[in-house]
Design a protein around this motif. Structure first.
Motif, mmCIF file in Angstrom:
data_model
loop_
_atom_site.group_PDB
_atom_site.id
_atom_site.type_symbol
_atom_site.label_atom_id
_atom_site.label_comp_id
_atom_site.label_asym_id
_atom_site.label_seq_id
_atom_site.Cartn_x
_atom_site.Cartn_y
_atom_site.Cartn_z
ATOM 1 N N GLY A 1 1.715 2.705 -3.268
ATOM 2 C CA GLY A 1 0.576 2.933 -4.144
ATOM 3 C C GLY A 1 0.134 1.671 -4.848
ATOM 4 O O GLY A 1 -0.478 1.716 -5.915
ATOM 5 N N PHE A 2 0.450 0.520 -4.244
ATOM 6 C CA PHE A 2 0.142 -0.796 -4.804
ATOM 7 C C PHE A 2 0.803 -1.009 -6.162
ATOM 8 O O PHE A 2 0.328 -1.809 -6.979
ATOM 9 C CB PHE A 2 -1.368 -1.038 -4.881
ATOM 10 N N THR B 1 -5.734 -4.753 -6.431
ATOM 11 C CA THR B 1 -5.448 -3.503 -5.723
ATOM 12 C C THR B 1 -5.789 -2.249 -6.513
ATOM 13 O O THR B 1 -5.920 -1.169 -5.931
ATOM 14 C CB THR B 1 -3.962 -3.439 -5.372
ATOM 15 N N SER C 1 -0.099 -4.938 -14.234
ATOM 16 C CA SER C 1 -0.400 -3.519 -14.055
ATOM 17 C C SER C 1 -1.186 -3.056 -15.274
ATOM 18 O O SER C 1 -0.778 -3.344 -16.408
ATOM 19 C CB SER C 1 0.891 -2.702 -13.938
ATOM 20 N N GLY D 1 -3.632 -0.962 -8.421
ATOM 21 C CA GLY D 1 -2.357 -0.267 -8.534
ATOM 22 C C GLY D 1 -1.866 -0.189 -9.965
ATOM 23 O O GLY D 1 -2.102 -1.087 -10.771
ATOM 24 N N GLU E 1 0.823 -1.201 0.000
ATOM 25 C CA GLU E 1 0.000 0.000 0.000
ATOM 26 C C GLU E 1 0.861 1.257 0.000
ATOM 27 O O GLU E 1 0.537 2.247 -0.679
ATOM 28 C CB GLU E 1 -0.932 -0.007 1.211
#
Length: 393
Positions: A149-150, A177, A172, A179, A146
């Protein structure tokens, strides 16, 4: 006594489907359940895509297609990747898949065996670890924190790599999450991985259209130095609200393409023909509805984060991508899975406990904001009432 191979005792599952089944069972009993559990857009597949599939059936596309997908669709995928990321991809490297999971399955099967390490994000999509354990390989979690910012940390990821590392999985924008890993961090990872020339990379980019707050998705195909060992996973499910169509694609390097082709022949023969024509229409047709969906997710993202941060004992970082929030529930005193279960049974709100996404998911829950703003607000109200009135189990 039937004797199956030991690997089946190690295989896991995706608990979001179990939560969905339980939510549907409660609804069948007359309960009002708001489902923020499953990662499925609440939008319809755009009509022009549906019509393309109907036309394909009417035009007689009822038979087998090439195991790798129809040429026109592979060409459209390559053109779309070039248009969006300025990367050159040969259609001969593109394989059409029945969803995203087969690429995970195939990639992990290619590299996983006892005595090797496979790195994967944790918290992360549960099928990564499930399939790693199925092969007998050693699952090595890459912490997704966390405080970052993940996003994944290149330094932390590279520190986990050893001569036993065979495959690195990255994701990503990220599930669960939300993130988004910035380009600077991906640059560091790609530079550092030069020290490990025998490690393959699987990049799960299924949420690549869904980035917010000025973020830009970084496609790993943009890095020439890793193209000969990069497997790209993507598809239509999230972007075009086509989860039930089971349509995805992968870009495979070198001899891995033929391995994947052979696995496809052995496993599923080919992808549904009419779905492929629908996918072709999706890529080559108007993108207005995609833009509208992402804008709606962005608005809902702000609503859900603002609402979560007002709940007792809960704090929520702002997700930069996908359509998930991953709030921190540690100050509530609840463990994540008991809280998720109690919210479903007692408050009629379906969410997913963080540990379903990995050992580092404790203290968090996942909410999907792929639901209407009205339902999100109702769910937040129920969660607030529950946390105010219910004692910790």
């Amino acid at each position: 006594m039937l004797r199956t191979v030991a690997a089946f005792d190690r295989i896991g599952e995706e608990n979001a489907f179990a939560v969905l089944a339980r939510a549907n069972a409660l609804i069948a009993q007359g309960r009002d359940v708001i489902n923020l559990g499953i990662g499925q857009p609440d939008f319809r597949t755009p009509d022009f895509i549906v019509e393309a599939a109907i036309k394909a059936l009417r035009d007689g596309h009822h038979g087998y297609t090439p195991a790798t997908g129809i040429p026109a669709l592979r060409e459209a995928v390559a053109a779309d990747l070039h248009k969006r990321f300025a990367v050159d991809v040969s259609p001969d490297d593109v394989m059409i898949m029945p969803g995203g999971k087969p690429t995970m399955f195939m990639a992990i099967m290619m590299f996983g065996e006892p005595g090797v390490d496979i790195l994967y994000p944790d918290p992360g999509f549960p099928i990564y670890r499930s399939m790693i354990e199925f092969t007998g390989a050693n699952p090595v979690p890459v912490p997704i924190r966390e405080e970052n910012g993940f996003a994944f940390s290149a330094e932390e990821t590279l520190a986990l790599m050893t001569p036993k590392t065979r495959l690195l999985i990255v994701n990503s924008p990220a599930n669960p999450t939300g993130g988004v890993t910035p380009k600077s961090e991906i640059d560091k990872l790609v530079a550092g991985i030069d020290r490990f020339p025998d490690v393959a990379i699987m990049s799960d980019e299924i949420y690549d259209h869904m980035v917010y707050d000025g973020e830009t998705h970084v496609c790993l195909l943009s890095y020439p130095s890793i193209r000969d060992r990069l497997i790209l996973l993507n598809g239509w499910s999230k972007t075009y609200a086509m989860t039930g169509w089971r349509l995805g694609y992968a870009v495979w390097p070198g001899k891995l393409y033929d391995y994947a082709r052979k696995l496809a022949v052995n496993l599923h023969s080919c992808v549904n023909a009419s779905a492929q024509y629908a996918g072709l229409a999706a890529l080559t047709g108007p993108q207005d509805e995609v833009t509208e969906m992402v804008a709606a997710f962005d608005r809902r993202r702000k609503v859900v984060v603002e609402g979560l941060n007002k709940l007792p004992g809960i704090s929520c970082a702002i997700p930069k991508g996908a359509f998930y929030a991953f709030p921190n529930i540690k100050r509530t005193g609840w463990q994540a899975k008991p809280l998720a279960s109690a919210l479903l049974e007692d408050a009629g709100v379906a969410i997913i406990g963080g540990p379903d996404f990995g050992v580092l998911g404790e203290g968090y829950v996942r909410l999907s904001y792929a639901n209407s703003t009205e339902n999100i607000l109702r769910a937040l109200g129920r969660m607030g009432d529950f946390l105010t009135t219910r004692k910790v189990a």
